[in-house]
Design a protein around this motif. Sequence first.
Motif, PDB file in Angstrom:
ATOM      1  N   HIS A   1     -45.107 -52.608 -40.468  1.00 53.28           N
ATOM      2  CA  HIS A   1     -44.992 -52.407 -42.428  1.00 53.28           C
ATOM      3  C   HIS A   1     -44.378 -51.245 -43.198  1.00 53.28           C
ATOM      4  CE1 HIS A   1     -46.421 -56.408 -41.519  1.00 53.28           C
ATOM      5  NE2 HIS A   1     -48.033 -56.438 -41.010  1.00 53.28           N
ATOM      6  N   PHE A   2     -44.804 -50.468 -42.152  1.00 61.27           N
ATOM      7  CA  PHE A   2     -44.814 -48.504 -42.262  1.00 61.27           C
ATOM      8  C   PHE A   2     -43.228 -48.039 -42.582  1.00 61.27           C
ATOM      9  CE2 PHE A   2     -49.237 -49.588 -41.481  1.00 61.27           C
ATOM     10  CZ  PHE A   2     -49.813 -48.985 -42.664  1.00 61.27           C
TER      11      PHE A   2
ATOM     12  N   GLN B   1     -42.129 -45.550 -44.564  1.00 66.01           N
ATOM     13  CA  GLN B   1     -43.320 -44.362 -44.744  1.00 66.01           C
ATOM     14  C   GLN B   1     -42.826 -43.972 -43.472  1.00 66.01           C
ATOM     15  OE1 GLN B   1     -45.013 -46.814 -45.178  1.00 66.01           O
ATOM     16  NE2 GLN B   1     -45.350 -45.828 -47.389  1.00 66.01           N
TER      17      GLN B   1
ATOM     18  N   SER C   1     -45.185 -57.760 -45.187  1.00 65.09           N
ATOM     19  CA  SER C   1     -44.061 -56.709 -45.778  1.00 65.09           C
ATOM     20  C   SER C   1     -42.386 -57.411 -44.736  1.00 65.09           C
ATOM     21  CB  SER C   1     -43.740 -55.429 -44.898  1.00 65.09           C
ATOM     22  OG  SER C   1     -43.356 -55.237 -43.287  1.00 65.09           O
TER      23      SER C   1
ATOM     24  N   SER D   1     -42.965 -50.258 -54.667  1.00 66.05           N
ATOM     25  CA  SER D   1     -44.091 -50.409 -53.852  1.00 66.05           C
ATOM     26  C   SER D   1     -44.941 -50.556 -55.090  1.00 66.05           C
ATOM     27  CB  SER D   1     -44.112 -49.306 -52.564  1.00 66.05           C
ATOM     28  OG  SER D   1     -43.175 -48.618 -51.829  1.00 66.05           O
TER      29      SER D   1
ATOM     30  N   TRP E   1     -48.555 -51.661 -53.299  1.00 67.78           N
ATOM     31  CA  TRP E   1     -49.966 -51.415 -52.584  1.00 67.78           C
ATOM     32  C   TRP E   1     -49.906 -50.332 -51.988  1.00 67.78           C
ATOM     33  CZ3 TRP E   1     -51.723 -52.025 -47.164  1.00 67.78           C
ATOM     34  CH2 TRP E   1     -53.245 -52.445 -47.679  1.00 67.78           C
TER      35      TRP E   1
ATOM     36  N   LEU F   1     -46.945 -49.565 -49.187  1.00 71.38           N
ATOM     37  CA  LEU F   1     -46.677 -50.655 -48.713  1.00 71.38           C
ATOM     38  C   LEU F   1     -45.841 -51.847 -49.605  1.00 71.38           C
ATOM     39  CD1 LEU F   1     -48.908 -51.126 -46.079  1.00 71.38           C
ATOM     40  CD2 LEU F   1     -46.888 -49.518 -46.003  1.00 71.38           C
ATOM     41  N   GLU F   2     -44.478 -52.830 -49.483  1.00 74.44           N
ATOM     42  CA  GLU F   2     -44.885 -53.693 -50.445  1.00 74.44           C
ATOM     43  C   GLU F   2     -44.957 -54.421 -49.615  1.00 74.44           C
ATOM     44  OE1 GLU F   2     -41.224 -55.409 -47.718  1.00 74.44           O
ATOM     45  OE2 GLU F   2     -40.573 -54.841 -49.839  1.00 74.44           O
ATOM     46  N   ILE F   3     -46.362 -55.218 -50.131  1.00 74.46           N
ATOM     47  CA  ILE F   3     -46.800 -56.620 -49.505  1.00 74.46           C
ATOM     48  C   ILE F   3     -46.930 -57.934 -50.631  1.00 74.46           C
ATOM     49  CG2 ILE F   3     -48.068 -55.370 -47.554  1.00 74.46           C
ATOM     50  CD1 ILE F   3     -50.611 -55.147 -49.579  1.00 74.46           C
TER      51      ILE F   3
END
Length: 334
Positions: free
Chosen positions: A47-48, A51, A249, A275, A277, A290-292
């Motif tokens: 999920h990263f 980053q 994600s 993003s 979160w 994060l884009e959840i």
Amino acid sequence: MKSEEPTTTGKLRKLRLLIVGAAVCLSLGQITPWLGDLHWSLELVCHFQIQFAFAAVALLLLAWLVRVRRELPWLILPCLLGIFHLSPYYLEHKVPAADLSDETSLKIISYNVLSSNTRHEDALNFLIAQNADVIALYEVNSAWADAIDSRLNEFQGPMHQREDNFGISLISRWPIEIIHFESPDASGVPLLHARITLPGGPVEVIACHPVPPGTSENLQSRDIFIDRAAELAGSATDPVLMVGDFNLSRWSPTYQRLLTKSNLANCRDGRGLKSTWFPRMIPLGFLPGLEIDHALLGPEFSVKSYTVGPKHGSDHSPLILEVALKPAERSNTP
């Protein structure tokens, strides 16, 4: 007088090793989207990618500035993988843009308010100012339920309050009918599926907030939940939208299965990186989160606008989406 050259050479060697090691670690993290089904910890790492991409570019600039040029080829792979993983945000609109003059639109807000957030008035003032047709809220506890009842009383719809982080509300200005209200997995977390009758005809909305995949058991629960949501979307008889804090994600294998099974597309694609979160594990405020949180749409919809709003005390930013039914779909609506 002793020469400092050996010391300088030793530091340079350590810096080169550090850059190479960081490049290898980044590359390993960037291939986890293809390995997420092997172990739950790999699924967490996948999920990263935002980053990792920023870190790869920063490392490349650092290596260039300190003139560690021999190690630059090690950074080519993580930079290319970063471009690959972020390219859907900029290359293609999976959901087409709508005609801005089209008045037959639906404005929906999806917002994890954070159960511990006490800025009720700020958040609700923001929601009222948006003049939305449908609002989906997550982490609704008794305090939030009371605030919503008192300020959003022109809306109708179910509100399932819980004192943990999994209360949920789906409210609408238009008539709303609950189709499914269930807990698909062992966690007991509710899934909401409703039909909303708009002036242009009915649409179905699925609101999701499964448990986060922090353990192998929670990962299994989340995936069962997401699979059930995809099943409901795939069998919908009306145009369908799926919104929520998915704890998922786009780089997760589960996300890819969700799109395939539901026949939905992410309206974020082609509209830039937004993003939603911002966990404490990303301490630097200038780094993206994060884009959840997602808004997935059926092929009957086009997008008039898609934005991310202020957090107002939450750790999530709300998604603000205005969509329109394509003309052919409106003409076929009874």
